[in-house]
Design an enzyme around this catalytic site. Structure first.
Site, PDB file in Angstrom:
ATOM      1  N   GLY A  14      -5.007 136.436  12.283  1.00  0.00           N
ATOM      2  CA  GLY A  14      -5.164 137.896  12.247  1.00  0.00           C
ATOM      3  C   GLY A  14      -6.591 138.276  11.899  1.00  0.00           C
ATOM      4  NE  ARG A  75      -1.298 134.689  14.027  1.00  0.00           N
ATOM      5  CZ  ARG A  75      -1.506 135.985  13.753  1.00  0.00           C
ATOM      6  NH1 ARG A  75      -1.345 136.890  14.678  1.00  0.00           N
ATOM      7  NH2 ARG A  75      -1.866 136.361  12.548  1.00  0.00           N
ATOM      8  CG  ASP A 106      -1.370 130.658   5.182  1.00  0.00           C
ATOM      9  OD1 ASP A 106      -1.575 131.394   6.167  1.00  0.00           O
ATOM     10  OD2 ASP A 106      -0.234 130.492   4.687  1.00  0.00           O
ATOM     11  CB  THR A 128      -6.223 137.385   5.734  1.00  0.00           C
ATOM     12  OG1 THR A 128      -4.948 138.023   5.725  1.00  0.00           O
ATOM     13  CG2 THR A 128      -6.383 136.638   4.433  1.00  0.00           C
ATOM     14  CG  ASP A 130      -1.459 140.713   4.820  1.00  0.00           C
ATOM     15  OD1 ASP A 130      -1.825 141.840   5.196  1.00  0.00           O
ATOM     16  OD2 ASP A 130      -0.555 140.071   5.379  1.00  0.00           O
ATOM     17  CG  ASP A 132      -1.678 136.521   2.825  1.00  0.00           C
ATOM     18  OD1 ASP A 132      -2.889 136.271   2.939  1.00  0.00           O
ATOM     19  OD2 ASP A 132      -0.897 136.459   3.792  1.00  0.00           O
ATOM     20  NE  ARG A 174       2.355 138.338   8.251  1.00  0.00           N
ATOM     21  CZ  ARG A 174       1.810 137.257   8.780  1.00  0.00           C
ATOM     22  NH1 ARG A 174       2.551 136.418   9.434  1.00  0.00           N
ATOM     23  NH2 ARG A 174       0.526 137.010   8.676  1.00  0.00           N
TER      24      ARG A 174
HETATM   25  P1  ADP Z   1      -3.829 132.880   9.678  1.00  0.00           P
HETATM   26  O1  ADP Z   1      -4.989 131.963   9.695  1.00  0.00           O
HETATM   27  O2  ADP Z   1      -4.223 134.322   9.650  1.00  0.00           O
HETATM   28  O3  ADP Z   1      -2.811 132.485   8.605  1.00  0.00           O
HETATM   29  P2  ADP Z   1      -2.067 131.685  11.692  1.00  0.00           P
HETATM   30  O4  ADP Z   1      -1.028 131.243  10.716  1.00  0.00           O
HETATM   31  O5  ADP Z   1      -1.622 132.257  12.983  1.00  0.00           O
HETATM   32  O6  ADP Z   1      -3.071 132.771  11.068  1.00  0.00           O
HETATM   33  O7  ADP Z   1      -3.002 130.421  11.976  1.00  0.00           O
HETATM   34  C1  ADP Z   1      -4.136 130.543  12.790  1.00  0.00           C
HETATM   35  C2  ADP Z   1      -4.282 129.319  13.642  1.00  0.00           C
HETATM   36  O8  ADP Z   1      -4.512 128.171  12.824  1.00  0.00           O
HETATM   37  C3  ADP Z   1      -3.065 128.939  14.463  1.00  0.00           C
HETATM   38  O9  ADP Z   1      -2.967 129.695  15.634  1.00  0.00           O
HETATM   39  C4  ADP Z   1      -3.347 127.478  14.764  1.00  0.00           C
HETATM   40  O10 ADP Z   1      -4.284 127.340  15.814  1.00  0.00           O
HETATM   41  C5  ADP Z   1      -4.024 127.009  13.474  1.00  0.00           C
HETATM   42  N1  ADP Z   1      -3.007 126.354  12.621  1.00  0.00           N
HETATM   43  C6  ADP Z   1      -1.988 126.929  11.954  1.00  0.00           C
HETATM   44  N2  ADP Z   1      -1.229 126.012  11.330  1.00  0.00           N
HETATM   45  C7  ADP Z   1      -1.776 124.813  11.610  1.00  0.00           C
HETATM   46  C8  ADP Z   1      -1.458 123.460  11.247  1.00  0.00           C
HETATM   47  N3  ADP Z   1      -0.405 123.161  10.473  1.00  0.00           N
HETATM   48  N4  ADP Z   1      -2.279 122.497  11.719  1.00  0.00           N
HETATM   49  C9  ADP Z   1      -3.351 122.782  12.498  1.00  0.00           C
HETATM   50  N5  ADP Z   1      -3.681 124.022  12.866  1.00  0.00           N
HETATM   51  C10 ADP Z   1      -2.931 125.030  12.436  1.00  0.00           C
END
Ligand code: ADP
Length: 358
Positions: A14, A75, A106, A128, A130, A132, A174
């Protein structure tokens, strides 16, 4: 000291206001240290597709005050697969990218840690809205998003007052109700409902009735999106009908949604982004990686990514078997201290909202 000639930077997950300020800080600091910077477009997907763009001090001039991310975001589930990671690492090697800075939440840090383990030292920056991420008191974007939310609620307040209405406003968050708490306090909401604490609906309805009896025309109620009904539907919408049914007062619903993810970053977000971005480059040069930049008690510090991710799971009661095995007793105490601090902060804000929301 590590000798880097070129580092890559991306924004992922995000988006948040202040990401561009991070990019500018990283680029300017890196060039000052004689390091080239390449931007990866569209988050980890860009690393897989090889969408790279050279970044210079000229190309990032004038982006500090802009919202969104000039590098775009996405994503990318493929990045979490073995094949996705193999291609991403190959892109780094082929383009002589020696290290990465990954801005996001995260999920993005999980990606950064995977990259580090596959030979590309990486550092995460918390971008981010949030707030969070348990390991840091502050994430870049929070201040802008609460200010935007409050500006919108101020507009709603005007029309609510004219028509003697109630407005329930659902705000982003969230897992974390901090946007709701800050926005609720700052806009004089009569009630704030967040996922972290039980919401006493009966007491809120009673308060609304009493305030109306006392002559209060407009009332604002702020609900965090993370608060849902048992079937997963948004509680904020349910609350609207309950208020109308039980008090007879005309009640409207507003969901500003992604509007509060955009807009020009505030001074707070620009300065924190600049500070964290510049420190991240220094740390890479000092040979540190696999950390996320955090603000703790007003200081910018590097925190081990694994520690940050597990502290998050501990806070959210989502620990899995074996999660804590690799941490020392001191580290576990430090995690618990962070969680206590966060809980105290939520309690304090919740109390302020209850005390002043009339
Ligand atoms: P945010 O970083 O805001 O928490 P996401 O949870 O969508 O957003 O994670 C962003 C991107 O990070 C994902 O689209 C993916 O490419 C990568 N990612 C998320 N989880 C993993 C993981 N367990 N291992 C490797 N890459 C990951």
């Amino acid at each position: 000291m590590a000798t880097f000639r070129k580092i890559g930077i991306l924004t992922s997950g995000g988006d948040a206001p202040g990401m561009n300020a991070c990019i500018k800080a990283v680029v300017n600091k890196a060039y000052a240290l004689g390091i080239e910077v390449v931007g990866i477009r569209g988050g980890y997907a860009g690393l897989i597709r090889g969408e790279l763009v050279p970044l210079t001090q000229q190309s990032v001039s004038n982006v500090i005050g802009t919202g969104g991310t000039v590098l775009y975001s996405s994503r990318c589930p493929e990045f979490a697969t073995e094949e996705g990671m193999r291609v991403a690492v190959e892109t780094c090697k082929k383009n002589q990218i020696d290290a990465m800075i990954c801005i996001g939440g995260d999920g993005t840090f999980r990606g950064a840690t995977d990259l580090t383990f596959h030979g590309i030292p990486s550092i995460g920056l918390p971008g981010t809205i949030d707030n969070d991420i348990t390991a840091t008191d502050y994430t870049i974007g929070l201040d802008t998003s609460i200010n935007t939310t409050v500006a919108m609620i101020d507009c709603l307040r005007d029309t609510c007052e004219s028509h003697a209405r109630i407005n329930v406003v659902e705000v982003m968050g969230r897992h974390c109700g901090q946007i709701a708490l800050y926005a609720g306090i700052a806009s004089g909401a009569v009630a704030v409902a967040i996922p972290e604490r039980p919401f006493d609906e009966a007491a809120a309805l009673e308060k609304i009735r009493a305030l109306r009896k006392n002559g209060k025309r407009s009332m604002i109620i702020v609900v965090a999106e993370g608060l849902t009904n048992p079937d997963g539907t948004p509680y904020a919408e349910t609350l609207v009908s309950r208020i109308e049914e039980q008090t007879g007062i005309s009640t409207r619903f507003v969901r500003p949604a992604h509007i509060v993810r955009g807009g020009n970053p505030t001074v707070r977000d620009r300065t924190t982004a600049s500070d964290m971005g510049s420190r991240a480059v220094e740390l890479l040069v000092e040979g540190k990686s696999n950390v996320v930049m955090c603000e703790l008690d007003g200081e910018i510090r590097a925190v081990d990514i694994a520690f940050a991710l597990i502290a998050d799971r501990m806070y959210k009661n989502k620990l899995k078997e074996g999660d804590l095995d690799r941490f020392s007793a001191d580290e576990l105490d430090a995690m618990r201290a962070l969680i206590d601090k966060r809980n105290r902060e939520i309690d304090r804000l919740y109390q302020v909202a209850a005390d002043v929301g009339f």
